[in-house]
Scaffold this active site. Structure first.
Site, short mmCIF file in Angstrom:
data_model
loop_
_atom_site.label_atom_id
_atom_site.label_comp_id
_atom_site.label_asym_id
_atom_site.label_seq_id
_atom_site.Cartn_x
_atom_site.Cartn_y
_atom_site.Cartn_z
N ASP A 338 0.86 -1.19 0.00
CA ASP A 338 0.00 0.00 0.00
C ASP A 338 0.89 1.23 0.00
O ASP A 338 1.84 1.31 0.78
CB ASP A 338 -0.88 -0.02 1.25
CG ASP A 338 -2.10 0.89 1.16
OD1 ASP A 338 -1.97 1.97 0.57
OD2 ASP A 338 -3.16 0.53 1.69
N ARG A 340 -0.61 4.40 0.12
CA ARG A 340 -1.45 5.53 0.51
C ARG A 340 -0.88 6.27 1.72
O ARG A 340 -1.17 7.43 1.93
CB ARG A 340 -2.88 5.06 0.80
CG ARG A 340 -3.64 4.70 -0.43
CD ARG A 340 -5.00 4.14 -0.10
NE ARG A 340 -4.89 2.86 0.59
CZ ARG A 340 -5.93 2.17 1.02
NH1 ARG A 340 -7.14 2.64 0.87
NH2 ARG A 340 -5.76 1.00 1.61
#
Length: 426
Positions: A338, A340
């Site tokens: 990830d 983000r």
């Protein structure tokens, strides 16, 4: 037969005249306006100037609306846009007043957006009159949001139109704000636990040397990165967001175009988003306020191409699409599960003056930890109802719950995670 030459647009003619290239790594005029990040007023902080017209005025790295700068370049090159154009800000003032709040003058509380970005026209009238090309990085307006899921909630009696928050036709009345990213590099580096020098070097190298000022102009501490921003949808009175005695229902949602817009059922993104909107409407009707903060971080900030490659890898792997391999397949393609990284996410909450979220519509442990870690209190956490989870998204939700996402129900065990629940490629 001699072909007629193609007509050359005036702007393109002006651009085609021989002239030297102005390297951004060269220092501009010594009189560029100073920026004092975290100052208590807009005047003391100073305006952010990313203009490409009068280079001597520039006091940031990058340009305004950075993610659209290449499109702007195409418009200029084709002659459709004058490179000297300046925005006419007449009647563009925000429909709602946000702030200022105490967090605006804390240089560590907000490092990824300009808290004064919506107040340019009123805060810097003198500088604008003097010819400085200063542009808003935040715009605030009103809108009606119409979703079939909300109309369905009305038809089934879960929501009742009140004419104030929700109209009989299913339209929800909202205040919405568009926010462009503005990075205070020393603060961003501190959030990620690295030196500012390292951050600047890696940003320079990983963008292919796009912004040499990152490594040649240490005197410029503000960067307008070429990434997507975020949009806020506020249900109820925007000023109530800063009042901890008013119940706040909120969701921080990361973009998923396939589900959010086109209804793809491989994930829970759209059903969770529309469920959050329903909760926000209901909360606002109770006298509270609702907030959906929508960030442009497509495919866990990996992009749609990577996301679709991962989908194929999941569906084609031996044993089928299973939750125990959900994160591994992403890491195999992208090198990381990830990107983000929620460290910067709470900034927008601090910009709104939020100190407490009474009802957080999110199961994400990363988002929860970032919000609480930034000093914002979180009360109740709201998970997505089981009946809203698409069958093909069961793999995703099981993997996330096993990884630590919030759930009031049982967490799948290792044997459960090995059961293929995603359908094959159709």
């Amino acid at each position: 037969m001699v072909a007629e030459p193609n007509p050359v647009p005036p702007a393109a003619t002006a651009r085609s005249a021989p002239r030297h290239i102005r390297l951004t790594s060269h220092h501009g005029a010594e009189g560029a306006l100073a920026i004092r990040w975290g100052a208590p007023t807009a005047a003391e902080r100073g305006p952010l100037i990313g203009t490409t017209t009068t280079r001597a005025h520039r006091n940031v790295i990058g340009t305004h609306s950075g993610s659209y700068s290449v499109y702007r370049a195409l418009a200029v090159a084709s002659g459709a846009l004058s490179p000297e154009h300046r925005a006419d800000l007449t009647n563009t003032a925000p429909t709602d007043v946000i702030g200022p709040y105490a967090q605006w003058s804390d240089p560590s509380a907000i490092v990824s957006l300009d808290p004064w970005g919506a107040m340019v026209a009123e805060a810097f009238t003198t500088e604008l009159a003097a010819g400085f090309d200063i542009r808003p990085t935040i715009a605030i307006t009103k809108a009606h949001v119409i979703l079939p899921e909300i109309a369905d909630a009305i038809a089934k009696g879960r929501l009742q139109p009140d004419g104030r928050i929700l109209l009989p036709n299913g339209a929800a009345l909202v205040t919405k704000a568009a926010i462009e990213p503005v990075w205070y590099l020393p603060g961003v580096a501190a959030r990620f636990g690295c030196s500012e020098t390292t951050l600047r070097r890696v940003l320079f190298e990983e963008t292919g040397g796009m912004y040499p000022e990152l490594v040649t102009r240490s005197d410029l501490e503000v960067f307008l990165p070429p990434i997507g921003g975020q949009t806020l949808y506020i249900f109820g009175n925007a000023r109530d967001l800063a009042d901890s005695s008013v119940e706040l229902t909120a969701r921080v949602h990361d973009e998923c175009n396939g589900s959010d817009v086109f209804g793809s059922d491989i994930c829970t993104c759209r059903p969770y988003l529309t469920h959050a909107i329903e909760e926000c409407i209901r909360g606002a009707q109770r006298g509270g306020v609702g907030l959906v903060a929508y960030s442009r971080k497509e495919g866990r900030a990996l992009g749609e191409v990577t996301k679709f490659l991962v989908y194929n890898a999941r569906k084609r792997q031996a044993g089928g699409d299973t939750a125990d391999q959900y994160f591994a397949r992403t890491e195999c393609v992208a090198g990381v599960q990830d990107m983000r990284f929620q460290e910067l996410m709470p900034d927008v909450l601090h910009w709104l003056g939020i100190r407490k979220i009474h009802r957080l519509v999110s199961m994400s442990n990363m988002k929860y930890d970032a919000i609480v870690g930034s000093g914002i209190e979180v009360g109740e956490r709201i998970n997505i109802p089981e009946e809203l989870i698409p069958a093909d998204a069961r793999v995703e939700i099981d993997a996330k719950m096993a990884a630590g996402y919030f759930t009031p129900g049982p967490v799948p065990d290792a044997e459960e995670l090995k059961i293929a629940k995603g359908r094959e490629l159709a």
